[in-house]
Scaffold this active site. Structure first.
Site, PDB file in Angstrom:
ATOM      1  N   CYS A 101      -5.424  -4.080  -7.705  1.00 37.57           N
ATOM      2  CA  CYS A 101      -6.508  -4.363  -8.664  1.00 37.57           C
ATOM      3  C   CYS A 101      -5.979  -4.072 -10.068  1.00 37.57           C
ATOM      4  O   CYS A 101      -4.918  -3.453 -10.230  1.00 37.57           O
ATOM      5  CB  CYS A 101      -7.742  -3.525  -8.357  1.00 37.57           C
ATOM      6  SG  CYS A 101      -7.580  -1.799  -8.832  1.00 37.57           S
TER       7      CYS A 101
ATOM      8  N   HIS B  36       1.731   4.215  -2.898  1.00 37.80           N
ATOM      9  CA  HIS B  36       1.660   5.686  -2.796  1.00 37.80           C
ATOM     10  C   HIS B  36       2.958   6.323  -3.293  1.00 37.80           C
ATOM     11  O   HIS B  36       2.925   7.334  -3.994  1.00 37.80           O
ATOM     12  CB  HIS B  36       1.431   6.115  -1.340  1.00 37.80           C
ATOM     13  CG  HIS B  36       0.013   5.962  -0.861  1.00 37.80           C
ATOM     14  ND1 HIS B  36      -1.081   6.307  -1.629  1.00 37.80           N
ATOM     15  CD2 HIS B  36      -0.481   5.530   0.334  1.00 37.80           C
ATOM     16  CE1 HIS B  36      -2.191   6.081  -0.927  1.00 37.80           C
ATOM     17  NE2 HIS B  36      -1.855   5.599   0.261  1.00 37.80           N
TER      18      HIS B  36
ATOM     19  N   CYS C 119      -8.630  -4.465  -3.292  1.00 38.05           N
ATOM     20  CA  CYS C 119      -7.347  -3.921  -3.770  1.00 38.05           C
ATOM     21  C   CYS C 119      -6.508  -3.459  -2.584  1.00 38.05           C
ATOM     22  O   CYS C 119      -7.035  -2.864  -1.637  1.00 38.05           O
ATOM     23  CB  CYS C 119      -7.607  -2.754  -4.716  1.00 38.05           C
ATOM     24  SG  CYS C 119      -6.101  -1.914  -5.265  1.00 38.05           S
TER      25      CYS C 119
ATOM     26  N   HIS D  23       0.833  -1.204   0.000  1.00 37.80           N
ATOM     27  CA  HIS D  23       0.000   0.000   0.000  1.00 37.80           C
ATOM     28  C   HIS D  23       0.872   1.261   0.000  1.00 37.80           C
ATOM     29  O   HIS D  23       0.699   2.150  -0.843  1.00 37.80           O
ATOM     30  CB  HIS D  23      -0.920  -0.024   1.226  1.00 37.80           C
ATOM     31  CG  HIS D  23      -1.868   1.129   1.304  1.00 37.80           C
ATOM     32  ND1 HIS D  23      -3.182   1.053   0.887  1.00 37.80           N
ATOM     33  CD2 HIS D  23      -1.704   2.399   1.752  1.00 37.80           C
ATOM     34  CE1 HIS D  23      -3.769   2.225   1.075  1.00 37.80           C
ATOM     35  NE2 HIS D  23      -2.894   3.068   1.601  1.00 37.80           N
ATOM     36  N   GLU D  24       1.811   1.325   0.938  1.00 38.60           N
ATOM     37  CA  GLU D  24       2.627   2.540   1.057  1.00 38.60           C
ATOM     38  C   GLU D  24       3.584   2.683  -0.126  1.00 38.60           C
ATOM     39  O   GLU D  24       3.806   3.795  -0.609  1.00 38.60           O
ATOM     40  CB  GLU D  24       3.380   2.565   2.395  1.00 38.60           C
ATOM     41  CG  GLU D  24       2.472   2.594   3.639  1.00 38.60           C
ATOM     42  CD  GLU D  24       1.415   3.693   3.638  1.00 38.60           C
ATOM     43  OE1 GLU D  24       1.610   4.746   3.001  1.00 38.60           O
ATOM     44  OE2 GLU D  24       0.354   3.490   4.283  1.00 38.60           O
TER      45      GLU D  24
HETATM   46 ZN   LIG Z   1      -3.041   5.061   1.887  1.00 37.76          ZN
HETATM   47 ZN   LIG Z   2      -6.921  -0.588  -6.946  1.00 33.85          ZN
END
Ligand SMILES: [Zn+2]
Ligand SMILES: [Zn+2]
Length: 187
Positions: free
Chosen positions: A162, A131, A143, A127-128
């Site tokens: 995703c 980003h 996702c 996730h990070e």
């Molecule tokens: Zn975030």
């Molecule tokens: Zn996504």
């Protein structure tokens, strides 16, 4: 090729570092440099909240990087916050290319050794790093880029992007193992 630097902040858990090192190598097909572990500056802890200031940790940890172009992934064994949120699982800055994951809340009902804990760390790392690579939050609940409001959201999502998030990364020139895409790439 993007080089990653991996650092543990405030804890020592060789197994976790090895698992995450192998995970990053597998997902992003890149080299991972392990930095020596270091302590988190205690004055970044807000004494009223008992939590660390996520933005301060982000700025501080960008100085730990050895290569300007690398992506630093820091695993910090603390509870952190930013103004407006009770807590955060992680924080990232695309400019300095730093991704921090905070372990305290990921340990819930698991501890530092649990399988579920390691899966949660993998999700928050993806996730990070997402980003850092320019991705925003995604509305697809499966996702990895969906915003996690709670540990239940984290447990529900997959450690995969995703099709649309995966497509964004590929079109931006990053190499991501197709195994970590949830489905068809939408361009
Ligand atoms: Zn975030
Ligand atoms: Zn996504």
């Amino acid at each position: 090729m993007t080089v990653f630097e991996l650092i543990s902040l405030g804890f020592y858990n060789l197994k976790l570092i090895n698992v995450i090192e192998n995970f990053i190598t597998e997902v992003f097909q890149s080299e991972v440099i392990i930095l020596p572990q270091t302590q988190v500056p205690s004055d970044y802890k807000n004494i009223y909240r008992g939590q660390y200031d996520g933005f301060k940790l982000l700025r501080w940890s960008s100085n730990l990087k050895r290569l300007e172009s690398s992506i630093l992934v820091g695993l910090a064994d603390v509870d952190a916050y930013v103004l407006g949120l009770n807590f955060i699982f992680g924080i990232a800055d695309p400019k300095s290319r730093v991704a921090l994951v905070f372990l305290e809340r990921l340990k819930e009902a698991e501890g530092l050794q649990g399988v579920k804990f390691i899966t949660r760390v993998k999700k928050e790392v993806l996730h990070e790093v997402g980003h850092v690579l320019g991705l925003r939050h995604c509305s697809n609940k499966k996702c990895v880029m969906v915003f996690s409001n709670s540990i239940y959201d984290t447990d529900f999502k997959e450690f995969k992007y995703c099709g649309s998030c995966y497509g964004f990364l590929i079109h931006s020139g990053f190499s991501v193992n197709p195994k970590y895409s949830l489905g068809e790439v939408i361009s």
